[in-house]
Structures are given as C-alpha cells and as structure tokens.
Design a protein around this motif. Structure first.
Motif, PDB file in Angstrom:
ATOM      1  N   ASN A 472     -63.468 166.526   9.518  1.00 28.57           N
ATOM      2  CA  ASN A 472     -64.779 167.170   9.514  1.00 28.57           C
ATOM      3  C   ASN A 472     -65.860 166.225   9.022  1.00 28.57           C
ATOM      4  N   ALA A 475     -66.812 163.917  11.816  1.00 29.50           N
ATOM      5  CA  ALA A 475     -67.735 164.559  12.767  1.00 29.50           C
ATOM      6  C   ALA A 475     -69.139 164.658  12.175  1.00 29.50           C
ATOM      7  N   ILE A 478     -70.935 161.275  12.134  1.00 31.95           N
ATOM      8  CA  ILE A 478     -71.429 160.881  13.449  1.00 31.95           C
ATOM      9  C   ILE A 478     -72.675 161.672  13.811  1.00 31.95           C
TER      10      ILE A 478
ATOM     11  N   LEU B 144     -73.047 159.942  23.601  1.00 33.59           N
ATOM     12  CA  LEU B 144     -72.383 158.883  22.845  1.00 33.59           C
ATOM     13  C   LEU B 144     -71.754 159.450  21.577  1.00 33.59           C
ATOM     14  N   ALA B 145     -72.505 160.317  20.894  1.00 35.55           N
ATOM     15  CA  ALA B 145     -72.010 160.905  19.650  1.00 35.55           C
ATOM     16  C   ALA B 145     -70.735 161.702  19.909  1.00 35.55           C
ATOM     17  N   LEU B 148     -67.850 159.262  20.673  1.00 32.90           N
ATOM     18  CA  LEU B 148     -67.458 158.529  19.471  1.00 32.90           C
ATOM     19  C   LEU B 148     -66.712 159.413  18.480  1.00 32.90           C
ATOM     20  N   ALA B 149     -67.197 160.646  18.313  1.00 32.84           N
ATOM     21  CA  ALA B 149     -66.563 161.542  17.350  1.00 32.84           C
ATOM     22  C   ALA B 149     -65.121 161.803  17.766  1.00 32.84           C
ATOM     23  N   ALA B 152     -63.091 158.607  17.182  1.00 34.50           N
ATOM     24  CA  ALA B 152     -62.910 158.294  15.768  1.00 34.50           C
ATOM     25  C   ALA B 152     -61.842 159.202  15.159  1.00 34.50           C
ATOM     26  N   ILE B 153     -61.907 160.484  15.528  1.00 33.06           N
ATOM     27  CA  ILE B 153     -60.955 161.430  14.959  1.00 33.06           C
ATOM     28  C   ILE B 153     -59.540 161.153  15.480  1.00 33.06           C
ATOM     29  N   TYR B 156     -58.180 158.257  13.666  1.00 31.32           N
ATOM     30  CA  TYR B 156     -57.792 158.650  12.310  1.00 31.32           C
ATOM     31  C   TYR B 156     -56.409 159.307  12.311  1.00 31.32           C
ATOM     32  N   ILE B 157     -56.197 160.206  13.272  1.00 30.07           N
ATOM     33  CA  ILE B 157     -54.910 160.900  13.358  1.00 30.07           C
ATOM     34  C   ILE B 157     -53.792 159.921  13.670  1.00 30.07           C
ATOM     35  N   ARG B 160     -53.013 158.144  10.470  1.00 28.92           N
ATOM     36  CA  ARG B 160     -52.367 158.993   9.468  1.00 28.92           C
ATOM     37  C   ARG B 160     -51.007 159.501   9.949  1.00 28.92           C
ATOM     38  N   LEU B 200     -69.872 169.068  18.248  1.00 36.12           N
ATOM     39  CA  LEU B 200     -69.356 168.108  17.270  1.00 36.12           C
ATOM     40  C   LEU B 200     -68.649 168.836  16.131  1.00 36.12           C
ATOM     41  N   GLY B 204     -64.641 168.837  14.840  1.00 37.83           N
ATOM     42  CA  GLY B 204     -64.131 168.715  13.479  1.00 37.83           C
ATOM     43  C   GLY B 204     -63.227 169.883  13.095  1.00 37.83           C
ATOM     44  N   LEU B 207     -59.869 170.836  15.067  1.00 38.45           N
ATOM     45  CA  LEU B 207     -58.808 169.928  14.729  1.00 38.45           C
ATOM     46  C   LEU B 207     -58.115 170.315  13.431  1.00 38.45           C
TER      47      LEU B 207
END
Lengths: 526, 321
Positions: A472, A475, A478, B144-145, B148-149, B152-153, B156-157, B160, B200, B204, B207
C-alpha cells in the motif's frame, strides 16, 4: 507477550497522547480555536480548495515568445555595439530561424566583430548564452545555446513567481499559495476567491511601462503602411490608430517607486499616478526640458495608452497616466506597474474554481460518511470479536485521532479524495486486528492455551501485516510522485493512515491485551 | 453468547476444483473489458480530454433534456450533460473552443451568465478548465503511474516471496485493473484523474488479500512438504478465508457508506474503490492461486527451511528417517 518493557509502554502512550492532543485544534470549531490562549500551539489541518472553495490557476511561461524577445534584444544590442567607435559597417540584421545573423561589409573585420561581441554573449555567471559562428567568411550567425535559454527561462520564471506573489498580495486575498512547478510553470491557489477573472487579467499582463517621445517627423502615408523612420517604430493606440515613436525609451517601469490609482483634479476621471526614482526624475526632467511642446507616448505592453503634450518641464518626478480608465482598470494597472514587469509572459493552462457552498457540502457529507463508517465498522468488530473487538475499536478511534493530529502537525492539506482516503483507512485499519484475531482463533482451535494462542496470533500475523502494508505504501508513494494537487492529498492521508493503523492495530492493542493477560484469564471467548 | 463467525470452523471448500472454469471466465472478462474500452471508449473527464466543466445546482429539479437543448442552443459546441447527486445537480461539459485561452474564458463567462439568467436561483458549484496540453500530460502521467505501481508491487512480491508469486500477483493485479476499466467503459461513468487514484489504491489493497493468502501458502509449503500443491492451496485459502471475508466486509461497509452518503463529486471514485475491493477479493482466490499451479510452485520453491516458521523444524524432523 507479557513482558512489555516499561519504556515501550511509556513511548506508546506518549506518542498517542501527543498525536491526539495535536488533533484537538483541528476538531474545535473556529471560534473555540481562536479562544485558546496564544501560547498553545494550534496545528490545524488545511482544507484543499475543493473543500474550502477558491480558485486554482496553472500558469505557464511563454517560452517561444521569450526566445523571440531575446532575439529581438540581441539584435538591438548588436546594432548599438557595432555602431560604437570605431563603427563597423554591417548589412541588415535578420532574426529568422532562432538566430541573429548579419553580413559584415568588410570581411577582414569579422574578427573585430567577434572581439566586440564576445563579452555580450555570456551571462553574468560566465556561462555561454550564444554561439558565435561565421558562415561564408563574412556572415556572422549568433545562435542561442540550449543551456543559455534554460538558465534564462529559469531566472525569468523565478522572478515571475515573485511578481505574481506581489500582484496577488496586492489584491488583498487571504493565504494564497504560489508554487513554482517544474521548469516553466507556476501554480497559484487562492482560497475563497470565487471568480478568478480579475486575477487572470492581472497575471496576464506583462506590465512593461515605457515613456517614449513621439516621432513627429514621420511621414503619414508611410506610417499607415507600418514603415517608420530609422530609430523609430510604429505602435498602435488603444483604438488601433498607428503612431510613430522613438525606439529609445526615456523612462521604463524599473524607474518607478510608486504607482497608485487617483483622480484627475479637473475632470474627476480615474488616472494612474506615478512617482519616479532619482535617476528617473533627473532623466524625465532633462528630456521634458529639451522637448517642451512635443508629445510623448505612455506605453504599456506595447500599446500606447495616451500621448500627451509636454506643456512644461516636469521636474518633480511625478507623472500621471490618463486615458479612458475606470476605477478598476486604473487600479489594476497601478497594481501591475507597482509589482514590476513580468520577465516572461504567462499563459493560463488550467484553472478550476469551487464555490464555498459546494465545498461545505462536501465536508458535511464527508464527515457524515466518516462517522457512519466508523460506527458500522466498530459494531461489526464488536459482534465478531467481543473482547478483542473492543481493543480494535479503541485502537480505531485512537487511529482516527492520530491521523488528524499528524495531518495537523505537518499542516497537511485535506482534499476531497483525501476524505475518501480517510474513510478507506477506517475500513482497512482493522485489517491487522482481523489477521491477528483470526490467527488467535486458529491457534485456539489447535488446542493452545489463552496466553500461547495470543502470543502466536500476534507473532504469526506480523509478517503478512507487514507485507500487505508495504504494497500500500508503494502505491501511495507512486501516487504522490506522479499525482498532482488533490491526488497528492489522497496519497498523504493514505500513507499517514497506513502508518498509524499499523501502530494502533498492532502495538497499541498489544499493550491493552498484555494488560489483560496479566490477570491470567482462564478463558478467551473469540 | 458466541461471537459471530461468518466462516464456520473447519471450512473446507474445494476452491480450486473449478479453477479452469474460473480462469477461463476471468480471461474472457479481461478480453471483454479491453475490447469494451477499445470500442466504446471511456468517458474522459476534462482533466484527460481537455475542456471546460461546470457543475450547477438548480433551485428546483430541471429536466435534463431541457438543459441540454438550451445549452446546445447557445452554439458553443457539443455539450455533455450529466446528472450527479440528486436531481438538482448537473455537470455540464464543453469542449475547448478554438482560439486559445481568451476564447475559453469567453465561453465560460457566456455559459455561466446564461445559466444564471435562464434558471434563476441556480448556483455554480465549480468550474474547471483544462487545456489540451495539460490534459495530455496528465493522461501520460496517470498511465505511467499505473504501470509503475503494478510493476513495483510485483517486484516487491518477487523479492519477498518467489518469482512465481510475483507473476501471480502481477496477473491478478492486471485482472483487477482491466475489469475496473471495463466497468467504466460499460457504465460510462466519468473517468478522471481521481479514478486513476482509485485504481492505484485498488492495486495496493486488492493485493492485501493476495499477500495474506500467499503468506499462508509459503508457510504451508514449508510445513507440509509432501502435500500436493492443489490441496495445499485449498488448505491455505480455507485457513485464511475468515480473515478475507471479515476484512473485505469492513472495507465494503466503509466504502458503501461513502458511496451512499458521501460527497457526490467523488461518487465515481468511491464506486471504483468499492468495485475494486470486490474484484480484488475474488481475484486473490481464483486468479492469484491457480497461477501458482501453472507456475509450478512446490516445496522446492523455498529451499532453505532454516528460515521457516516455528512449525517447519517439527515437520522436517518427522521426515528424517
């Protein structure tokens, strides 16, 4: 689980108490807030324009025009410089295709031209603004360098931001926000301003003031065709009639110390009164003495406002512009002149106005939704988890107060999407508790005792809570980086909410749970 | 009295039995959404399309056709008129006129004057004007946002967990986002910058569910090293089902409140988030999990058992001869 160190207990309580106290000023009505003694810090949450009502403008510097103006200025500079002693003869100077070019009549003097111009091609920092090239042995081409343009635009936008600030302050509006954005934009936010027309008119003006002598020798027929004698130029009066004036200005706006709206003593018509500085006063006195009886033109942004006759030498440094003004337009011109000229023309790219009524309506409905959502979520948690539901709901209330307190502390701005972020946080804040509580239930099912179940519940759920919240935050980050205005507000609320909800839902409930566990409960109904 | 338990103890639903059907349906929905967006398009707000938007609250309810007729009669261009909130609130959208800022100002002034004289008592709530240049930038930045989000997520997963989980998360995110777009294409609700923020946020939060399930899958993979992947995924989903249901419900309670009594101006935004949470809950079970099967996740995916949870050693010890 039981050994919650004393320092941690204290730290948790201090953090909570401080944040909650910070929330108080934001929650008090305005009158009560003002009644607080002056020494009390009053951090409050700002309301965005979509909630407070007001106007937003996005201004962009006209870089194309700025480039063209620089070419124009360079042409004049070159002309002046080469006319100096010893004079170097050159042909017509052209300013097409983004560069200044001219022919040197005697090709052997190109080096002399280079030497003469070189110091003028760099800016104050010694950075090269113009490239000097010679084509076909005698044609000199001056090209603006990209870095030169960029730094000049940067400088101009910086100065323009100051001018915009001064002009808006003159309007007497409350707490305007003026921020430079990127390389060529300025964002202006004025809370409470319902109609930005006046503001736009004011900001759209360059306010370049010049006094120039009228060229009375000009031929009427040529003037009509737009052709002026050497050293003069054709301008237009406000009604469109052409008029020929000398190129050299006797007075410019930077020689002003004061400009204000006043009235003509005879006719009572609104005028703009000007006071010149020392240099301006001396210059004006000399020119008006030499040219008594001739007309001079008062020019604002290349339009001749009026062209009065010099009846007698003007030595006091006072001048007056008259010419068809209303009180408002005279006042506006006075403000624009006082605040200085804009070094770059600004265009309005984007604007938005929200009425205070709509804003208030949004606040009311947002508040209602927040309260209702909180109550419903709390009720749901209570019937689902009993004792642990009580802990979660206490944590939820503390969480809400902490969000408000931290927003107040950072003077963060609450926007309409921010309210949505707030309500979303209410729904999501209990997630960590749900994870923990469900895990405790599981451990109980596996036959663990109260203490062990709780301990495992907290321990095993932490990893998932951490991972889920990090995504979160990614997000939100960004959104903050790419978003603008209200969206950033949303991202800020979301991020603060994530941090405080993890703190209250994990650390704070754990504190409450450990207190209860100290009584060595035999049974946990969950 | 017992606490409310929405999910009975020892629930054992065979979620993955119909995985092929659900995957097929989901893929179909994704394709349909993309097609809808391509064919029908999105109803872009002024921040993306450029133009002028005026929100008006009339003194009495006014028939929307009447408003449309009269505004069109002005000859200012093709207007788009929509009701929002109750019958008195109307949003009027006009395209940008040719002739730059001055023409736009004039159009705005004309429109406002016309409204206040034609319908006395009407109040102008807000006026937004966005130039074509800015709207294009906003659109690019928004797209783009989003991209990218999601990336990026997923990264990250992947860091991890394991790469299979990253793929699963990315795919289920793509699913959620595509379906949300599809929803906006069908309903033609206004798609503006706020909606991008909503999506967006969905990325978050939807997920959250996926991560909770994945976390349990990882735990169980270490614990039951000999279990087949399908029953293991089913077990993990069932074990976390109560949490999934309760959390989704609290989110739905909060967001439904916002949709029903919250400010009208962000109605689309609230609906998008509500919808996203529902879709996200579904995808975390029916999309994110099956992909792990196709990506061949197994106990070998987490080789070093030293890093495992408390139960891991126990199982490992049992396995030793």
């Amino acid at each position: 689980m039981l050994d919650f160190p004393r320092w941690k207990v204290w730290l948790t309580w201090v953090a909570i108490v401080v944040c909650v106290l910070m929330a108080v000023p934001s929650l008090l009505p305005g009158t009560a807030r003002n009644a607080l003694p002056g020494w009390v810090p009053k951090p409050t949450v700002n309301l965005g324009l979509d909630l407070a009502g007001g106007s937003y403008l996005l201004l962009e510097g006209d870089v194309a025009q700025f480039r063209a103006d620089r070419l124009d200025t360079m042409r004049e500079t070159v002309r002046q410089e080469l006319r100096g002693d010893p004079r170097i003869e050159i042909g017509d100077i052209s300013i097409r295709d983004g560069n200044v070019s001219f022919m040197v009549r005697d090709a052997s003097r190109v080096d002399a031209v280079r030497e003469r111009l070189l110091p003028l091609l760099s800016n104050d920092n010694g950075q090269r603004d113009w490239d000097f090239d010679v084509v076909d042995t005698s044609r000199v081409v001056l090209t603006q360098t990209d870095s030169g343009i960029a730094s000049a635009v940067d400088q101009a936008m910086g100065d323009a931001t100051e001018v915009v600030r001064r002009r808006i302050d003159e309007l007497g509006t409350r707490e305007p926000t003026i921020i430079r954005q990127g390389s060529e934009r300025i964002v202006v936010q004025v809370p409470g301003l319902g109609d930005p027309t006046e503001l736009k008119d004011l900001l759209g003006r360059t306010a370049l003031l010049e006094f120039k002598l009228v060229d009375t020798t000009a031929d009427v027929a040529q003037t009509m065709q737009g052709i002026a004698p050497v050293g003069s130029e054709v301008l237009e009066m406000e009604d469109g009639t052409p008029i020929v004036v000398k190129r050299n200005a006797m007075i410019t706006g930077d020689m002003l110390t004061k400009a204000s709206q006043g009235y003509d003593q005879q006719t009572g018509a609104p005028v703009v009164q000007l006071t010149l500085n020392g240099a301006g006063t001396r210059r004006f006195a000399r020119v008006t003495t030499e040219h008594t009886g001739e007309p001079f033109a008062i020019i604002v942004d290349d339009v001749v406002i009026s062209a009065p006759r010099i009846d007698e030498p003007i030595i006091g440094g006072q001048a007056r512009i008259s010419g068809g003004f209303t009180v408002e337009s005279a006042n506006q011109l006075a403000i624009a002149l006082r605040s200085g000229k804009l070094p770059i023309r600004l265009k309005v790219m984007d604007q938005s106005t929200v009425s205070p009524e709509l804003g208030q309506d949004s606040i009311n409905k947002g508040a209602l939704a927040s309260v209702l959502a909180t109550v419903l979520v709390m009720a749901f948690m209570l019937i689902t988890y009993f004792r642990f539901g009580v802990y979660s709901t206490v944590a939820l209330i503390v969480n809400i107060l902490m969000i408000i307190g931290i927003m107040g502390l950072f003077n963060a701005t609450l926007t309409l999407p921010g309210i949505a972020g707030f309500v979303l946080t209410i729904g999501a804040a209990v997630d960590a508790n749900v994870l923990i509580n469900e895990r405790i239930r599981e451990e109980q099912r596996r036959g663990r005792g109260v203490l062990q179940s709780v301990e495992f519940g907290y321990k095993e759920a932490t990893r998932a809570i951490f991972d889920a919240n990090i995504t979160n935050v990614i997000a939100a980050a960004i959104m903050f980086i790419f978003g603008s205005g209200p969206i950033r507000g949303f991202a800020v609320v979301l991020t603060i909410g994530i941090v405080t909800s993890v703190f209250t839902a994990v650390t704070f409930t754990r504190l409450m749970v450990s207190n209860w566990l100290k009584k060595r409960p035999k049974e946990l109904v969950l | 009295m017992r606490p409310l338990k929405l999910v009975p103890e020892n629930t054992n639903i065979d979620f993955l039995r119909l995985r092929t059907v659900f995957m097929a349906v989901s893929i179909l929905l994704i394709v349909a959404s993309i097609a809808l967006v391509a064919i029908r398009g999105l109803n872009f707000g002024v921040d993306f399309a450029g133009g002028q938007m005026v929100r008006v609250t009339f003194a009495q309810p006014v028939p929307i056709n009447q408003v449309r007729e009269r505004i069109d009669g002005l000859g200012l261009g093709e207007s788009a008129i929509q009701q929002f909130g109750d019958a008195r609130d109307v949003a009027i959208r006009m395209p940008l006129p040719e002739g730059g800022a001055e023409a736009t100002d004039e159009q705005g002034d004309q429109l406002r004057a016309f409204i206040t004289t034609t319908w006395p008592g009407a109040t102008i709530g807000s006026v937004d004007t966005v130039s074509g240049k800015v709207s294009e930038e906003l659109f690019q930045k928004g797209a783009l946002a989003l991209a990218l989000a999601m990336l990026a997520i997923a990264v990250y997963i992947w860091i991890r967990f394991e790469w299979q989980f990253g793929i699963g998360a990315l795919f289920s995110l793509g699913h959620d986002v595509a379906l949300t777009f599809g929803f906006f294409a069908i309903t033609q609700l206004e798609f503006n910058l706020n909606i991008v923020a909503a999506i967006l946020t969905i990325i978050g939060y939807s997920l959250n569910d996926t991560i909770v399930v994945y976390d349990r899958v990882r735990e169980n993979l270490r614990k039951y090293r000999k279990m087949e992947i399908v029953p293991l995924l089913n077990l993990s989903t069932n074990e976390t089902l109560a949490r999934t249901i309760v959390t989704s419900l609290t989110l739905i309670i909060a967001l439904a409140t916002l949709v029903l009594v919250g400010p009208e101006v962000i109605f689309g935004f609230s609906v998008a988030m509500l919808l996203g949470i529902v879709i996200g809950t579904y995808s975390s079970i029916y999309i994110a999990n099956p992909i792990l099967i196709y990506a061949k996740v197994g106990p070998h995916s987490f080789v070093p058992p030293e890093a495992g949870p408390a139960g891991a050693e126990r199982v490992k010890a049992k396995e030793l001869p």
